[in-house]
Write a protein that holds these residues in place. Structure first.
Motif, short mmCIF file in Angstrom:
data_model
loop_
_atom_site.label_atom_id
_atom_site.label_comp_id
_atom_site.label_asym_id
_atom_site.label_seq_id
_atom_site.Cartn_x
_atom_site.Cartn_y
_atom_site.Cartn_z
N PRO A 34 -9.09 -13.57 -16.21
CA PRO A 34 -7.92 -12.70 -16.42
C PRO A 34 -6.82 -13.38 -17.22
CG PRO A 34 -7.95 -13.54 -14.18
CD PRO A 34 -9.23 -13.98 -14.81
N GLY A 35 -6.07 -12.57 -17.95
CA GLY A 35 -4.90 -13.06 -18.65
C GLY A 35 -5.12 -13.49 -20.08
N LEU A 36 -6.33 -13.35 -20.59
CA LEU A 36 -6.60 -13.72 -21.98
C LEU A 36 -6.17 -12.61 -22.92
CD1 LEU A 36 -10.17 -15.30 -21.70
CD2 LEU A 36 -7.97 -16.46 -21.66
N ASN A 37 -5.74 -13.00 -24.12
CA ASN A 37 -5.40 -12.00 -25.12
C ASN A 37 -6.63 -11.73 -26.01
OD1 ASN A 37 -5.50 -13.99 -27.16
ND2 ASN A 37 -3.33 -14.44 -26.97
N THR A 38 -6.48 -10.82 -26.95
CA THR A 38 -7.61 -10.41 -27.79
C THR A 38 -8.22 -11.60 -28.53
OG1 THR A 38 -6.55 -8.27 -28.09
CG2 THR A 38 -8.34 -8.81 -29.59
N LYS A 39 -7.39 -12.43 -29.12
CA LYS A 39 -7.90 -13.58 -29.88
C LYS A 39 -8.67 -14.56 -28.99
CE LYS A 39 -6.43 -17.05 -33.21
NZ LYS A 39 -5.28 -17.63 -33.93
N GLN A 40 -8.14 -14.82 -27.81
CA GLN A 40 -8.81 -15.73 -26.88
C GLN A 40 -10.15 -15.15 -26.42
OE1 GLN A 40 -5.45 -15.82 -24.23
NE2 GLN A 40 -4.99 -17.97 -24.71
#
Length: 68
Positions: A20-26
């Motif tokens: 959880p908590g990752l953005n699109t790029k990650q």
């Protein structure tokens, strides 16, 4: 979410549930998927009300919504 192409959407759902908590790029970098594919699948999950984005645009990330 179910069906043919949605298999990938289900995998992305599980990935976000475990990370959880990752953005699109990650997410893109971690899964080796194309940016457009990640964006499309995230949109499908948000449309199904399974996913939410929390935080600021640049620093926030995606989280699984808790069932009510």
């Amino acid at each position: 979410v179910n069906g043919g192409v949605n298999g990938g959407v289900n995998e992305l759902y599980e990935f976000i549930k475990n990370n959880p908590g990752l953005n699109t790029k990650q997410i893109k970098n971690s899964t080796q998927l194309a940016q457009r594919t990640v964006e499309r699948w995230l949109k499908a999950l948000k449309a199904s009300n399974l996913l939410e984005f929390r935080g600021a645009f640049k620093t926030g990330g995606y989280y699984i919504k808790k069932p009510k």
